[in-house]
Every structure is written in structure tokens, then in C-alpha cells.
Scaffold this motif. Structure first.
Motif, PDB file in Angstrom:
ATOM      1  N   LYS A  60       0.835  -1.188   0.000  1.00 32.50           N
ATOM      2  CA  LYS A  60       0.000   0.000   0.000  1.00 32.50           C
ATOM      3  C   LYS A  60       0.878   1.249   0.000  1.00 32.50           C
ATOM      4  N   PHE A  61       0.300   2.338  -0.524  1.00 29.63           N
ATOM      5  CA  PHE A  61       0.995   3.628  -0.577  1.00 29.63           C
ATOM      6  C   PHE A  61       0.338   4.593   0.396  1.00 29.63           C
ATOM      7  N   SER A  62       1.161   5.424   1.033  1.00 33.13           N
ATOM      8  CA  SER A  62       0.629   6.450   1.923  1.00 33.13           C
ATOM      9  C   SER A  62       1.375   7.757   1.713  1.00 33.13           C
ATOM     10  N   GLY A  64       0.660  10.078   3.868  1.00 30.89           N
ATOM     11  CA  GLY A  64       0.612  10.583   5.231  1.00 30.89           C
ATOM     12  C   GLY A  64      -0.556  11.497   5.526  1.00 30.89           C
ATOM     13  N   SER A  65      -1.309  11.901   4.495  1.00 32.37           N
ATOM     14  CA  SER A  65      -2.382  12.885   4.671  1.00 32.37           C
ATOM     15  C   SER A  65      -3.774  12.272   4.641  1.00 32.37           C
ATOM     16  N   SER A  66      -3.876  10.980   4.370  1.00 32.78           N
ATOM     17  CA  SER A  66      -5.198  10.367   4.292  1.00 32.78           C
ATOM     18  C   SER A  66      -5.158   8.975   4.907  1.00 32.78           C
ATOM     19  N   LEU A  67      -6.348   8.459   5.203  1.00 32.63           N
ATOM     20  CA  LEU A  67      -6.451   7.148   5.818  1.00 32.63           C
ATOM     21  C   LEU A  67      -6.097   6.057   4.816  1.00 32.63           C
ATOM     22  N   VAL A  68      -5.547   4.973   5.331  1.00 30.05           N
ATOM     23  CA  VAL A  68      -5.220   3.796   4.523  1.00 30.05           C
ATOM     24  C   VAL A  68      -6.362   2.788   4.684  1.00 30.05           C
ATOM     25  N   PHE A 208     -12.729  -0.484   6.244  1.00 30.26           N
ATOM     26  CA  PHE A 208     -12.043  -0.339   7.526  1.00 30.26           C
ATOM     27  C   PHE A 208     -10.738   0.394   7.247  1.00 30.26           C
ATOM     28  N   ARG A 209     -10.605   1.624   7.793  1.00 26.39           N
ATOM     29  CA  ARG A 209      -9.520   2.522   7.411  1.00 26.39           C
ATOM     30  C   ARG A 209      -8.774   3.029   8.644  1.00 26.39           C
ATOM     31  N   ILE A 210      -7.490   3.338   8.452  1.00 29.91           N
ATOM     32  CA  ILE A 210      -6.648   3.702   9.591  1.00 29.91           C
ATOM     33  C   ILE A 210      -5.617   4.748   9.174  1.00 29.91           C
ATOM     34  N   LYS A 211      -5.184   5.581  10.123  1.00 26.11           N
ATOM     35  CA  LYS A 211      -4.091   6.512   9.863  1.00 26.11           C
ATOM     36  C   LYS A 211      -2.790   5.724   9.710  1.00 26.11           C
ATOM     37  N   PRO A 212      -1.931   6.131   8.793  1.00 21.31           N
ATOM     38  CA  PRO A 212      -0.670   5.405   8.592  1.00 21.31           C
ATOM     39  C   PRO A 212       0.141   5.244   9.873  1.00 21.31           C
ATOM     40  N   GLY A 216       1.088   0.356  13.059  1.00 25.77           N
ATOM     41  CA  GLY A 216       1.953  -0.446  13.909  1.00 25.77           C
ATOM     42  C   GLY A 216       1.235  -1.093  15.081  1.00 25.77           C
ATOM     43  N   GLU A 217       0.086  -0.533  15.509  1.00 23.53           N
ATOM     44  CA  GLU A 217      -0.673  -1.115  16.610  1.00 23.53           C
ATOM     45  C   GLU A 217      -1.253  -2.483  16.264  1.00 23.53           C
TER      46      GLU A 217
END
Length: 228
Positions: A60-62, A64-68, A208-212, A216-217
Motif C-alpha cells: 500500500k501507498f501512503s 501521510g495525509s489520508s487514511l489507509v 475499515f480505514r486507519i491513519k498510517p 503499527g498497533e
């Protein structure tokens, strides 16, 4: 399908070159263009199948400004839950049709996410109502099947220029981390569906989306990819 080893070797090449111009004639448009072009550079085929892109690895690409987006998984009871949410709690969308487009990060102004009886449930605040739900094992299996081994490529985009700057690997899914992240709002549940003129539901899938920074959690092992 491109093998894991071949994709990882190509990723090394991409990170070494770093800067690319996204071609206009190949359909790489919108906010997803850097990720789609990365898959093209790695020789991967984009699909909606819930298996990793590159053998054992999901890439996946991030910026940093949007949810993954981690995965798509509609709630139970299948079909009935999404239709009910549209009919009971939806509104008329821009297309003039009954719609339900709503994101819940732990709690929104209308709904809260709770962990009850080994299920994740979405409850309407201040209402004793029908409850869309997902058994824990269904969600853990969805994450493990698609993202047991994840490579997250970090970069940025300006105009049609994209920089693929670094990458991290994530391994060993932590099921407790997934459930905890859903309840505390680290993972957002994103509904996007409407009823078509024919009366059928047009569902873009419950995401189901998450901040980059929070990915790690969900894993026991996290490592930076060293460019050779």
C-alpha cells in the motif's frame, strides 16, 4: 501473479529511483493514482480479491495525509444490515436516492462502536435499535488473509510527480490490537451505499480505514526497508 521476491526486488529499484512522472494516458487519476502507479511499476495486477497483491505481501501507498484502507467487510446480517441503515438512518444523497454515507471512528455524532459478546457492533446513540455487527474472528481473518504481511510505501505527490521515499514492513497480526483499535477509533468504519432506482442497493463496500501512523498497533513486528 508477480512473485514476492520479484516484487520486493522491483520495490528496491523504485525506492532507488524515487521520483516518477505519472503518465496521463494510462488511467492513473485521482487520489489513488500514486498507489495504482506503484502497483504498475511493481508488475502487480490490481484486483478486489481479498488476497495479497504480491504473493505473501500486500503493498500500500501512503502520503501521510489520508487514511489507509485495510480491507472491505460488510456487516452482518449480510445484505439486510446495509439496506436497513439506508432506510432507517439514511438521507437523500446528491444523486437524489436514499443514501447512507457515514464514517465512524469509535464514535460519531450518531453512532458508537462497541465490543460485545465477541462481536464489534455499531449502535445508534440513544436508540435501542437494529445493530449491524461483525464477529471478532471474521474481522481478524479479513485482516490476516489480506494483510498478514504488509509493505507500506511512504511518499508524496505534487501535480503528476510522485516521490516514493521509503517503505516499512509489518508482520504478525495482533488480533487484540485490531479489536482495540476499532473501539478506540484508531480504525474507522466507513459506510457508502445508496438505493438505486431499481430498488437494489448499490454498495461501495464497508471500509475499515486507519491513519498510517497507527498501523503499527496491529502488528507485532515492524521494520524499515533498507534500500540496497
Amino acid at each position: 501473479m508477480t512473485s514476492s521476491r520479484a516484487a520486493l526486488d522491483r520495490l528496491q529499484d523504485v525506492l532507488r529511483q524515487r521520483q516518477y512522472e505519472i503518465p496521463e494516458e494510462m488511467g492513473f487519476e485521482g487520489t489513488g493514482a500514486p498507489g495504482l502507479y506503484l502497483e504498475h511499476l511493481l508488475g502487480l495486477r490490481t484486483s478486489n480479491v481479498d488476497i495479497p497483491d504480491a504473493g505473501e505481501w500486500e503493498i500500500k501507498f501512503s502520503s501521510g495525509s489520508s487514511l489507509v484502507t485495510l480491507f472491505h467487510k460488510d456487516p452482518y446480517p449480510r445484505g439486510a444490515a446495509v439496506r436497513y441503515m439506508i432506510n432507517r438512518w439514511g438521507w437523500t444523497g446528491s444523486n437524489g436516492r436514499p443514501s447512507f454515507r457515514h464514517t465512524i471512528c469509535g464514535q460519531s455524532d450518531r453512532f458508537t462502536v462497541v465490543d460485545e459478546a465477541n462481536e464489534i457492533r455499531v449502535r445508534r446513540i440513544d436508540h435501542d435499535d437494529f445493530v449491524p455487527h461483525w464477529p471478532h474472528d471474521v474481522l481478524v481473518n479479513a485482516l490476516s488473509r489480506k494483510l498478514r504481511h504488509l509493505i507500506l510505501v511512504h511518499g508524496r505527490k505534487r501535480g503528476r510527480t510522485v516521490w516514493y521515499e521509503s517503505a516499512e514492513t509489518f508482520r504478525e497480526v495482533r488480533s487484540t490490537g485490531l479489536i482495540r483499535a476499532l473501539v478506540n477509533g484508531r480504525i474507522c468504519i466507513d459506510f457508502d451505499a445508496f438505493i438505486q432506482a431499481s430498488g437494489t442497493v448499490r454498495n461501495h463496500g464497508t471500509k475499515f480505514r486507519i491513519k498510517p501512523d497507527d498501523i503499527g498497533e496491529l502488528y507485532a513486528r515492524r521494520e524499515r526497508v533498507q534500500v540496497r
